[in-house]
Scaffold this motif. Structure first.
Motif, PDB file in Angstrom:
ATOM      1  N   SER A 157      14.063  58.239  16.381  1.00 40.96           N
ATOM      2  CA  SER A 157      12.710  58.725  16.100  1.00 40.96           C
ATOM      3  C   SER A 157      12.180  58.225  14.757  1.00 40.96           C
ATOM      4  O   SER A 157      10.977  58.286  14.509  1.00 40.96           O
ATOM      5  N   VAL A 158      13.075  57.731  13.885  1.00 45.07           N
ATOM      6  CA  VAL A 158      12.625  57.215  12.588  1.00 45.07           C
ATOM      7  C   VAL A 158      12.980  55.737  12.406  1.00 45.07           C
ATOM      8  O   VAL A 158      12.736  55.165  11.340  1.00 45.07           O
ATOM      9  N   CYS A 159      13.559  55.122  13.410  1.00 47.45           N
ATOM     10  CA  CYS A 159      13.882  53.692  13.357  1.00 47.45           C
ATOM     11  C   CYS A 159      12.856  52.898  14.167  1.00 47.45           C
ATOM     12  O   CYS A 159      12.315  53.398  15.157  1.00 47.45           O
ATOM     13  N   GLN A 160      12.628  51.658  13.772  1.00 50.56           N
ATOM     14  CA  GLN A 160      11.657  50.820  14.476  1.00 50.56           C
ATOM     15  C   GLN A 160      12.107  50.521  15.894  1.00 50.56           C
ATOM     16  O   GLN A 160      11.318  50.531  16.837  1.00 50.56           O
ATOM     17  N   HIS A 182      23.268  69.009  13.081  1.00 50.94           N
ATOM     18  CA  HIS A 182      22.219  68.295  13.820  1.00 50.94           C
ATOM     19  C   HIS A 182      20.884  69.046  13.801  1.00 50.94           C
ATOM     20  O   HIS A 182      19.826  68.429  13.597  1.00 50.94           O
ATOM     21  N   GLU A 183      20.909  70.354  14.010  1.00 51.67           N
ATOM     22  CA  GLU A 183      19.660  71.115  14.053  1.00 51.67           C
ATOM     23  C   GLU A 183      18.960  71.097  12.693  1.00 51.67           C
ATOM     24  O   GLU A 183      17.734  70.996  12.620  1.00 51.67           O
ATOM     25  N   ASN A 184      19.748  71.190  11.624  1.00 51.53           N
ATOM     26  CA  ASN A 184      19.157  71.089  10.279  1.00 51.53           C
ATOM     27  C   ASN A 184      18.563  69.704  10.065  1.00 51.53           C
ATOM     28  O   ASN A 184      17.466  69.556   9.482  1.00 51.53           O
ATOM     29  N   GLN A 185      19.284  68.679  10.504  1.00 56.62           N
ATOM     30  CA  GLN A 185      18.765  67.306  10.379  1.00 56.62           C
ATOM     31  C   GLN A 185      17.432  67.172  11.105  1.00 56.62           C
ATOM     32  O   GLN A 185      16.469  66.615  10.569  1.00 56.62           O
ATOM     33  N   VAL A 189      13.829  66.313   9.321  1.00 56.21           N
ATOM     34  CA  VAL A 189      13.070  65.117   9.683  1.00 56.21           C
ATOM     35  C   VAL A 189      11.620  65.504   9.965  1.00 56.21           C
ATOM     36  O   VAL A 189      10.676  64.844   9.503  1.00 56.21           O
ATOM     37  N   GLN A 190      11.445  66.576  10.712  1.00 54.70           N
ATOM     38  CA  GLN A 190      10.088  67.053  11.018  1.00 54.70           C
ATOM     39  C   GLN A 190       9.351  67.441   9.741  1.00 54.70           C
ATOM     40  O   GLN A 190       8.160  67.132   9.580  1.00 54.70           O
ATOM     41  N   LEU A 191      10.049  68.095   8.812  1.00 51.88           N
ATOM     42  CA  LEU A 191       9.435  68.484   7.539  1.00 51.88           C
ATOM     43  C   LEU A 191       8.965  67.257   6.764  1.00 51.88           C
ATOM     44  O   LEU A 191       7.825  67.222   6.269  1.00 51.88           O
ATOM     45  N   PHE A 192       9.812  66.253   6.657  1.00 51.42           N
ATOM     46  CA  PHE A 192       9.456  65.058   5.892  1.00 51.42           C
ATOM     47  C   PHE A 192       8.308  64.293   6.545  1.00 51.42           C
ATOM     48  O   PHE A 192       7.450  63.739   5.850  1.00 51.42           O
ATOM     49  N   GLN A 193       8.286  64.273   7.857  1.00 42.50           N
ATOM     50  CA  GLN A 193       7.180  63.613   8.552  1.00 42.50           C
ATOM     51  C   GLN A 193       5.873  64.360   8.328  1.00 42.50           C
ATOM     52  O   GLN A 193       4.820  63.740   8.140  1.00 42.50           O
TER      53      GLN A 193
END
Length: 418
Positions: A157-160, A182-185, A189-193
């Motif tokens: 989801s974050v790689c090209q 995994h759930e924290n990751q 990811v959603q937070l940073f996006q």
């Protein structure tokens, strides 16, 4: 049996003593989480499970590490999993290397060698890449297919594309196969996006600062909100806050591992030293937030050292630190070493005071650059220390400029005489 033991003196055979000590050690681990943490660190040189220091303590507290710790304590009473070894051998994996570095993996009853290899192959990894990944991170074969597929989906989801994903896994397999959080990751990811960080930055975080993803998303949110309030309180504008925050996070994601208390203590320390709000904000930006990694006590000692060396007033010291934040964040031993290195090259304290940024460079870098300039006939003792400063690219540009000036002819033979 216990009654008989009390009635007579006897000596336990060496093998029996080892088993007895082993049993006591395991009981101590089960009863005392602190002992377990110490044991795991002590054994980390022999077998390094996929646990960072930040995640290890969480496992100790919730008890989930006890199951993992059995990998490192019971292997002497077992035999290697024959099927695991055979499957790895068919993939041309160096079994001897795994035995030497992380042999405990080969003793586990449940392993997913074929499944892991097939998933990597589906992503585009060739046989050599797969073998290298499993040699560097044999723990990967202990992850279930479901766990690996969940990681694959998240990282994609974050790689090209999958080609980029495979390259990341080849370089940082431990980060990819750490699946406990995994759930924290996923939440982070959603937070940073949502904050506006680009996916290429987030993918870089996965490999360079994986610990920030293992934390509960609420903790990262709290630090981000603290930084936002701090920026506004120091006179920053709402219009520029997002740009400032994203730049700060992209340069130093480890700032999220700090506590709001540490942030507040360091801010108060600087303000007590008569730095204005705009100057504090300037320091934060120049230091990329690393100032929160240091204690007020460390910074105080560095300030005392600099003031003593340069024989300056408080105001002059503050100006020096604004020009060269290294005087604030480097410890006294580091500053002392760098200062001695410069003085050994014949550079005076007054020269350093005039150009303090030279203290941002290590002694080795300074010595290399002085030697390189000396080869051109440039005497740094009588020259400008600015020529030593900057990044590697900056210095190369300076070097080429000085070299061109030295090689330039005294006059242009084709230029008109008038």
């Amino acid at each position: 049996m216990s009654t008989g033991l009390r009635g007579r003196s006897w000596r336990v055979p060496s093998s029996g003593r080892q088993k007895l000590q082993h049993s006591r050690m395991l009981r101590g681990i089960a009863n005392n989480a602190t002992h377990l943490f110490t044991l795991s660190l002590a054994r980390s040189q022999h077998c390094k499970p996929l646990l960072t220091l930040s995640s290890l303590w969480n496992k100790v507290k919730d008890g989930s590490f006890l199951q993992h710790s059995s990998y490192t304590t019971d292997i002497k009473s077992k035999v290697e999993n024959k099927r695991t070894v055979e499957n790895l051998y068919r993939l041309s994996v160096d079994i001897k290397k795994i035995r030497r570095l992380k042999g405990w993996v080969l003793f586990q009853d449940a392993a997913y060698v074929k499944e892991t290899a097939n998933t990597l192959q589906e992503m585009g990894a060739d046989k050599t890449a797969i073998a290298n990944i499993l040699e560097r991170c044999p723990e990967a074969i202990l992850r279930t297919p479901a766990e690996i597929n969940s990681q694959r989906e998240l990282w994609q989801s974050v790689c090209q594309n999958e080609k980029q994903l495979v390259k990341l896994i080849e370089r940082f397999p431990e980060s990819f196969f750490t699946v406990e959080h995994h759930e924290n990751q996923k939440s982070n990811v959603q937070l940073f996006q949502e904050l506006g960080l680009k996916n290429n930055i987030i993918s870089r975080f996965f490999t360079s600062a994986p610990d920030i993803f293992y934390r509960p998303v609420e903790k990262n949110k709290h630090i981000i909100e603290t930084l936002q309030r701090m920026y506004l309180n120091l006179g920053g504008s709402n219009a520029n806050m997002k740009i400032w925050l994203l730049k700060l996070l992209s340069q130093n994601p480890f700032i999220l591992l700090n506590t709001s208390t540490a942030v507040q203590e360091n801010l108060e320390f600087l303000q007590k030293k008569d730095f204005t709000d705009s100057e504090v904000l300037q320091l934060l930006s120049r230091l990329k937030g690393f100032i929160f990694n240091f204690s007020p006590n460390t910074m105080q000692k560095s300030m005392f050292f600099a003031k003593d060396v340069f024989k300056c007033s408080d105001q002059e010291l503050k100006e020096l630190m604004l020009k060269c934040p290294a005087l604030l964040y480097n410890s006294v031993p580091i500053l002392e070493e760098r200062l001695k290195g410069l003085l050994k090259e014949g550079i005076s304290v007054d020269q350093i005071k005039e150009t303090p940024m030279v203290l941002e460079l290590t002694t080795q870098i300074v010595q290399y650059r002085i030697k390189k300039l000396a080869a051109l006939g440039y005497d740094i003792k009588n020259g400008n220390l600015e020529n030593l400063n900057g990044t590697k690219r900056d210095f190369e540009a300076t070097y080429c400029r000085i070299q061109a000036k030295r090689e330039r002819p005294m006059f242009n033979p084709v230029a008109p005489l008038d």
